[in-house]
Design a protein around this motif. Structure first.
Motif, PDB file in Angstrom:
ATOM      1  N   SER A 485       0.816  -1.217   0.000  1.00 44.29           N
ATOM      2  CA  SER A 485       0.000   0.000   0.000  1.00 44.29           C
ATOM      3  C   SER A 485       0.846   1.263   0.000  1.00 44.29           C
ATOM      4  CB  SER A 485      -0.929  -0.003   1.225  1.00 44.29           C
ATOM      5  OG  SER A 485      -1.803  -1.102   1.179  1.00 44.29           O
ATOM      6  N   ASP A 486       1.938   1.268   0.777  1.00 50.02           N
ATOM      7  CA  ASP A 486       2.741   2.481   0.843  1.00 50.02           C
ATOM      8  C   ASP A 486       3.398   2.790  -0.496  1.00 50.02           C
ATOM      9  OD1 ASP A 486       4.262   0.184   1.132  1.00 50.02           O
ATOM     10  OD2 ASP A 486       5.865   1.221   2.203  1.00 50.02           O
ATOM     11  N   LYS A 487       3.734   1.753  -1.259  1.00 45.14           N
ATOM     12  CA  LYS A 487       4.324   1.985  -2.576  1.00 45.14           C
ATOM     13  C   LYS A 487       3.268   2.415  -3.590  1.00 45.14           C
ATOM     14  CE  LYS A 487       8.178   1.368  -0.956  1.00 45.14           C
ATOM     15  NZ  LYS A 487       8.985   2.570  -0.726  1.00 45.14           N
ATOM     16  N   ILE A 488       2.027   1.964  -3.411  1.00 43.88           N
ATOM     17  CA  ILE A 488       0.944   2.470  -4.260  1.00 43.88           C
ATOM     18  C   ILE A 488       0.793   3.973  -4.038  1.00 43.88           C
ATOM     19  CG2 ILE A 488      -1.521   2.347  -4.743  1.00 43.88           C
ATOM     20  CD1 ILE A 488      -1.476  -0.568  -3.914  1.00 43.88           C
ATOM     21  N   SER A 489       0.882   4.384  -2.778  1.00 46.22           N
ATOM     22  CA  SER A 489       0.814   5.811  -2.475  1.00 46.22           C
ATOM     23  C   SER A 489       1.942   6.573  -3.151  1.00 46.22           C
ATOM     24  CB  SER A 489       0.881   6.010  -0.959  1.00 46.22           C
ATOM     25  OG  SER A 489       0.869   7.365  -0.627  1.00 46.22           O
ATOM     26  N   ASP A 490       3.161   6.005  -3.150  1.00 45.89           N
ATOM     27  CA  ASP A 490       4.294   6.662  -3.810  1.00 45.89           C
ATOM     28  C   ASP A 490       4.067   6.792  -5.310  1.00 45.89           C
ATOM     29  OD1 ASP A 490       5.616   6.877  -1.409  1.00 45.89           O
ATOM     30  OD2 ASP A 490       6.736   5.017  -1.646  1.00 45.89           O
ATOM     31  N   CYS A 530      -3.362  -3.210  -7.267  1.00 43.24           N
ATOM     32  CA  CYS A 530      -2.657  -1.944  -7.479  1.00 43.24           C
ATOM     33  C   CYS A 530      -3.140  -1.262  -8.757  1.00 43.24           C
ATOM     34  CB  CYS A 530      -1.145  -2.199  -7.528  1.00 43.24           C
ATOM     35  SG  CYS A 530      -0.165  -0.744  -7.944  1.00 43.24           S
ATOM     36  N   TRP A 531      -3.259  -2.025  -9.841  1.00 40.94           N
ATOM     37  CA  TRP A 531      -3.714  -1.447 -11.110  1.00 40.94           C
ATOM     38  C   TRP A 531      -5.107  -0.849 -10.958  1.00 40.94           C
ATOM     39  CZ3 TRP A 531      -1.450  -1.012 -15.975  1.00 40.94           C
ATOM     40  CH2 TRP A 531      -2.306  -0.627 -17.003  1.00 40.94           C
ATOM     41  N   ASP A 698       0.127  11.522   4.346  1.00 38.32           N
ATOM     42  CA  ASP A 698      -0.014  10.360   3.479  1.00 38.32           C
ATOM     43  C   ASP A 698      -1.112  10.658   2.474  1.00 38.32           C
ATOM     44  OD1 ASP A 698      -0.354   7.986   2.248  1.00 38.32           O
ATOM     45  OD2 ASP A 698      -0.366   6.770   4.071  1.00 38.32           O
ATOM     46  N   LEU A 699      -0.782  10.638   1.197  1.00 35.77           N
ATOM     47  CA  LEU A 699      -1.728  10.996   0.155  1.00 35.77           C
ATOM     48  C   LEU A 699      -2.967  10.114   0.210  1.00 35.77           C
ATOM     49  CD1 LEU A 699      -2.391  12.613  -2.357  1.00 35.77           C
ATOM     50  CD2 LEU A 699      -1.133  10.934  -3.693  1.00 35.77           C
TER      51      LEU A 699
END
Length: 847
Positions: A485-490, A530-531, A698-699
């Motif tokens: 999840s944190d990398k999806i935010s990035d 993620c997609w 956090d976006l």
């Protein structure tokens, strides 16, 4: 017979069909051994048989403590067979922390001094090396030294030297009585100096050189009450004493070791020590390591007597690197140790490049162990020779496709280590190919690759934003199901912050084809969360941009609305995706006009107003209220996200460390060393570090969580309180300096004030104010209090960058007892230059 009995016991254990049967056999046999060992009249042969069984039980991990005394009794026997088994049992069943070890002292003394059989003396030396505690080492050391002085048997000398090395490593105080003449005398006696004796000599030298730091601590440990000046004086004296009394007499050995090493590497054939065409590789490796320790210590002590041989040593290393056959494992061992030595001493660049080339040759071989070792070493040497390592990218890329998962992991780490602005495009494409052909079972490798790729784009500025966005679209397409999840935010941050609107639109339109077109959507499985999350988020944020697409038959108001409705129905159990869908539906409704689409989106929100999940239900009710507002109001509330400033975490990356100065490890700074003292002279013990005051936003949290965070500022808009996160914190907040504050520090760039809010009853609260006298940024504060107190420190408010006459403040809470006093260290940047300032302040009150 004893062997047969032991074999039958082993056979019975191995033939057990169940764990219970095996446990029964072991328990029964263990009880028999315990009973028989208590019999004082048991014949020696049967005693040995039972001890042999006991050792097998030890191998199985069973309790064997009841046999420890009997093993010592066997050591005290006069029979060689008893002694051999007794010493073996003692080394396995005992350790240096057991009191029973004191029973061995007399036996060892007798065997070392009085026994005529050299093999018994050898057994005693071996056991002493394995088992010696500090006390036993001091008691028996004179006997070992006597053997070295008087024995003329190379076999005993080899054992005694290795034992002495173990004893010195165990108790550095033995260096006070150590005589370097023992070593030099043995080396000068060519009749005694066999390969085994040489190996013992280098082991002793290694123990002496490695004990330097411990010997320093041993000499100054009684000087704790003398102050820092006395300690520094004592350390300097100990260095000089160690060099004069121990190290200086051994310096003459260095050229002798050079000569031996060159002779071993020559083409002279010695069948007794030949291993695959290499003469005694074990001795060569140990001598290389010993010489590297000599020069490391010489550099630390700045000894010109030792460093004068450094150029000669470089020549020897060059000879070893060029003349050693790398086709055999023994040659590879010597080459590996040569390379380690080159980089540990940080020698001249030609030698470092030669070392890198040797490691690259290892990568082209077939032995996986050699490949792993080479990759591991190359990772460590990249900071010293990045260009030389980059020249071997083809071998590193080949390792990315190796069947061994551990080699692929190390190759990945090395790939990221050699990445820079010049080769970022080539390496990223290679990593995408790696992700394409990586087995989905290797989830850890996928996560590692994605995490570091995101970090790479944070570090390097990319001019071609379209290529950057296409890279992340490709990553999501290949391994989106595994992205955290944190990398999806990035990834969302990167998309949101892209400046080239045309490039962003083209990439998003291509991405929507795989989400909206039935033919292309088959390539994106339902598990690729993620997609779907990114697609839904982009529909909500960039619907205006998407509707500008020329392919209106595919991307239109109807298709976008239907996609959100399908996601809401198909992923009914995924709460995170439903949160995304609700927000995207609300934002989409503010930017389209089709009545049917608007009703479908409204029903999508209304259906969740009675959801069993309370958070989702609350959010749906709030969104329904906004849905009813006029379009102009909704557009004002639901406008596109502004550029997001991502906080950079100060994480230590071992691959990006600067090159160390040659042979000198970096010294750690200690804020509390000699800083604060209580009234009785004790040091302080609490330290807190203040990180830069960067808003930890956090976006995804701002977008999709429905409750107001307790630590947000009260001036946030109502839309932000509902979780839409459209407004950022105001950058115009100012801090006023209280009139009762006291100035506690002043410099050319900064003034520091303190304002005591309360003090008493074991608790004190105060505020520190930092006033800039010129523009400064990246302010960090470090505070320390006495060890009887505990410090809780807040963040710098409102920010950690100040213009001239700007003020920021920091809240501190101190609990405990004693005088209220602080030591403060402030670091900041002025015109790009780092500045560090440190000061003390003692308040009038006490806790």
């Amino acid at each position: 017979m004893a062997g047969s009995s032991l074999r039958s016991f082993i056979k019975d254990v191995r033939s057990s069909k169940t764990l219970a049967e095996e446990r029964s056999i072991i328990t029964r046999e263990s009880a028999k051994i315990r009973t028989k060992l208590r019999d004082d009249h048991l014949p020696a042969e049967k005693k040995r048989k039972n001890i042999q069984k006991l050792l097998y039980l030890y191998i199985l991990g069973e309790k064997t403590h009841f046999g420890q005394v009997e093993s010592i009794n066997l050591v005290a026997s006069d029979d060689f067979a008893d002694k051999r088994l007794g010493y073996l049992a003692a080394m396995l069943l005992l350790d240096e922390s057991q009191e029973l070890l004191t029973l061995l002292t007399n036996v060892l003394n007798n065997d070392l001094n009085n026994h005529s059989n050299k093999y018994v003396v050898s057994l005693a030396l071996t056991a002493l090396g394995f088992l010696s505690s500090s006390e036993l080492a001091r008691d028996v050391y004179p006997d070992v030294e006597h053997l070295l002085s008087h024995s003329r048997d190379p076999y005993l000398l080899k054992k005694a030297l290795q034992c002495m090395g173990k004893l010195i490593a165990k108790d550095v105080s033995l260096l006070d009585t150590f005589s370097p003449k023992l070593i030099t005398g043995i080396l000068n006696n060519h009749s005694l100096c066999t390969h085994g004796v040489l190996l013992g000599v280098v082991k002793v030298l290694q123990s002496i050189l490695q004990s330097f730091t411990s010997y320093q601590e041993f000499l100054v440990e009684d000087e704790d009450d003398g102050g820092s000046y006395m300690k520094e004086t004592k350390v300097s004296e100990s260095n000089q004493e160690f060099f004069t009394r121990i190290l200086e007499p051994l310096i003459s050995i260095i050229p002798h070791l050079f000569s031996i090493l060159q002779n071993l590497n020559a083409k002279n054939f010695e069948p007794d020590f030949d291993v695959q065409g290499i003469c005694d590789p074990f001795l060569q490796v140990e001598m290389l390591y010993t010489l590297s320790l000599f020069f490391q210590l010489g550099d630390k002590l700045e000894s010109s007597e030792i460093l004068q041989y450094l150029n000669k040593f470089s020549d020897v290393l060059t000879q070893l690197a060029t003349n050693t056959d790398a086709n055999k494992s023994t040659g590879q061992t010597i080459l590996y140790e040569t390379t380690r030595t080159i980089f540990s001493l940080n020698l001249d660049q030609p030698l470092r490049v030669l070392g890198v080339n040797i490691l690259a040759r290892f990568l082209s071989g077939r032995d996986n162990n050699i490949k792993y070792v080479a990759l591991n070493t190359l990772i460590k040497v990249v900071p010293q020779e990045p260009k030389a390592v980059q020249r071997h990218k083809k071998f590193i890329s080949k390792c990315l496709r190796d069947p061994d998962v551990f080699i692929r992991k190390r190759a990945l780490e090395l790939t990221f280590a050699i990445l820079d602005e010049a080769n970022i495009g080539e390496i990223v494409e290679e990593l995408l190919r790696f992700l394409e052909y990586t087995n989905e079972d290797d989830k850890s490798l996928i996560l590692f690759t994605v995490e570091h790729l995101v970090s790479v784009f944070d570090v390097y500025s990319i001019t071609d934003e379209k290529w950057q966005l296409q890279v992340f679209v490709q990553i999501m397409k290949l391994v989106g199901r595994h992205i955290a999840s944190d990398k999806i935010s990035d990834i969302l941050i990167i998309i949101n912050n892209a400046k080239n609107s045309t490039a962003k639109r083209d990439v998003l339109v291509d991405m929507m084809k795989y989400s909206l077109d039935d033919k292309f959507s088959l390539e994106i499985p339902d598990e690729n969360v993620c997609w779907k999350l990114v697609s839904i988020w982009c529909i909500g944020e960039y619907v205006d941009m998407l509707l500008e697409s020329q392919d209106t038959s595919l991307i239109n108001e109807r298709s976008l609305s239907d996609y959100l409705c399908r996601c809401s129905t198909r992923h009914n159990e995924d709460q995170r995706l439903l949160n995304y869908t609700l927000t995207a539906a609300l934002k989409l409704s503010a930017k389209i006009d089709d009545a049917k689409c608007l009703e479908d989106l409204r029903q999508l929100v209304v259906r969740r107003t009675r959801d069993p999940d309370l958070m989702l239900q609350t959010k749906s009710v709030q969104y329904e209220l906004i849905f009813r507002q006029p379009k102009a109001v909704k557009r004002a509330i639901l406008e596109t996200m502004p550029k997001f400033d991502k906080p950079h975490k100060q994480e230590e990356n071992p691959l990006s460390k600067p090159i160390r100065p040659r042979l000198d490890p970096p010294k750690e700074s200690d804020l509390l060393f000699g800083l604060l003292q209580d009234d009785n002279g004790t040091k302080s013990a609490n330290e807190k570090k203040q990180a830069p005051s960067v808003p930890q936003t956090d976006l995804l949290t701002d977008l999709f969580k429905g409750s107001t965070s307790s630590n947000r500022n009260s001036n946030r808009s109502s839309a932000d309180a509902r979780g839409i996160g459209l407004l950022s914190q105001s950058a115009s907040e100012t801090v006023q300096l209280p009139t009762q504050s006291v100035r506690i520090h002043v410099s050319d760039s900064l003034q520091v004030f303190a304002y005591l809010l309360s003090c008493g009853n074991g608790t004190s609260e105060l505020e520190m104010y930092f006033k800039a006298l010129q523009a400064i940024d990246e302010i960090q504060s470090f505070c320390a209090v006495p060890k009887t107190q505990k410090l809780t420190i807040g963040q710098l408010y409102p920010r950690n960058s100040l213009q001239m006459d700007d003020i920021c403040k920091q809240h501190l809470k101190i609990t405990g007892s004693g005088k209220l006093k602080l030591r403060v260290k402030v670091s900041f940047n002025v015109n790009g230059n780092a500045v560090n300032q440190q000061f003390d302040y003692k308040f009038d009150g006490s806790l």
